[in-house]
Design a protein around this motif. Structure first.
Motif, PDB file in Angstrom:
ATOM      1  N   ILE A  33      -7.762  23.713 -20.698  1.00 24.72           N
ATOM      2  CA  ILE A  33      -6.944  22.532 -20.359  1.00 24.72           C
ATOM      3  C   ILE A  33      -7.745  21.262 -20.642  1.00 24.72           C
ATOM      4  O   ILE A  33      -7.225  20.288 -21.209  1.00 24.72           O
ATOM      5  N   ALA A  34      -9.015  21.246 -20.225  1.00 26.53           N
ATOM      6  CA  ALA A  34      -9.864  20.070 -20.413  1.00 26.53           C
ATOM      7  C   ALA A  34     -10.031  19.726 -21.884  1.00 26.53           C
ATOM      8  O   ALA A  34     -10.067  18.544 -22.268  1.00 26.53           O
ATOM      9  N   ARG A  35     -10.133  20.753 -22.709  1.00 25.48           N
ATOM     10  CA  ARG A  35     -10.302  20.530 -24.151  1.00 25.48           C
ATOM     11  C   ARG A  35      -9.047  19.934 -24.780  1.00 25.48           C
ATOM     12  O   ARG A  35      -9.128  19.279 -25.831  1.00 25.48           O
ATOM     13  N   ASN A  36      -7.895  20.126 -24.151  1.00 24.23           N
ATOM     14  CA  ASN A  36      -6.637  19.642 -24.707  1.00 24.23           C
ATOM     15  C   ASN A  36      -6.220  18.294 -24.140  1.00 24.23           C
ATOM     16  O   ASN A  36      -5.213  17.730 -24.574  1.00 24.23           O
ATOM     17  N   ILE A  37      -6.958  17.797 -23.153  1.00 22.40           N
ATOM     18  CA  ILE A  37      -6.623  16.491 -22.586  1.00 22.40           C
ATOM     19  C   ILE A  37      -7.111  15.401 -23.520  1.00 22.40           C
ATOM     20  O   ILE A  37      -8.270  15.369 -23.932  1.00 22.40           O
TER      21      ILE A  37
END
Length: 221
Positions: free
Chosen positions: A216-220
């Motif tokens: 999720i963090a990589r896609n924010i």
């Protein structure tokens, strides 16, 4: 402590690590009680699930996900430990809390100016600093001794040698900066709360939470 109490007043002790045997004994209990499960989790995340311990953003995410749970584990363990009975050779068994209260009742409130160290000029302190803090009974226990020797490999065996360091050790612990804005953190938390593994305390669920959170963090943006 030297600035407050003065030089040569026993503000701290250096020398052989047997002076640390009480905290070594406690660390064995802490590790067995709850520390080892978190240590093994982080090893697993590093080996299999992309945790980069040299990346400040990863360390921030690790703390964001698990620091509250780790602190809760530590508080619960401490509360339980403070109430457990401690065997004392030749004395009545007491819990740490009972010993603390008993010590207050017998000796009064103590701080950084203990009365037994307020000796006359030129006299020797009442405390024998060479033996202070050494729990010889604990040092004889195989589990404690093994833990001590593993973490103090260069301690030496000659008790007559004194190796006073030129300075005290200093460990710099950086505070990992949050890589996201407050709005992005809120978005991350919203996604996490909808995961089946969110709020579960077993280590498998924690590993699943890390994997999902990292993605999720990589896609924010």
């Amino acid at each position: 402590m030297e600035e407050i109490r003065g030089v040569g007043r026993g503000s701290y002790i250096w020398g052989r690590s047997v002076h640390n045997i009480r905290i070594e004994r406690l660390w064995v209990d802490v590790t067995a009680g709850f520390g080892n499960k978190w240590k093994e989790l982080f090893r697993l995340l590093e080996a299999l699930h992309g945790l980069d311990v040299d990346n400040d953003a990863h360390i921030w995410l690790l703390q964001h996900l698990f620091l509250v749970a780790i602190n809760a584990d530590a508080s619960n363990w401490a509360a339980t430990w403070n109430q457990h009975a401690v065997s004392r050779r030749g004395e009545r068994h007491m819990s740490p809390m009972q010993m603390y209260i008993h010590g207050l009742a017998e000796h009064g409130q103590r701080g950084i100016f203990p009365e037994h160290l307020d000796t006359m000029p030129g006299s020797s302190p009442a405390v024998n600093y060479a033996d202070y803090g050494i729990d010889w009974d604990a040092l004889d226990r195989p589990v404690i001794r093994t833990h001590h020797d593993q973490h103090n490999p260069h301690d030496g065996t000659n008790p007559f040698l004194i190796d006073n360091p030129s300075g005290l050790s200093h460990v710099e612990v950086p505070d990992p900066r949050c890589p996201f804005s407050p709005e992005q953190v809120a978005l991350l938390d919203t996604h996490l709360r909808h995961l089946p593994c969110f709020g579960r305390e077993n280590m498998q669920a924690c590993a699943e939470l890390w994997v999902a959170a990292l993605q999720i963090a990589r896609n924010i943006v």
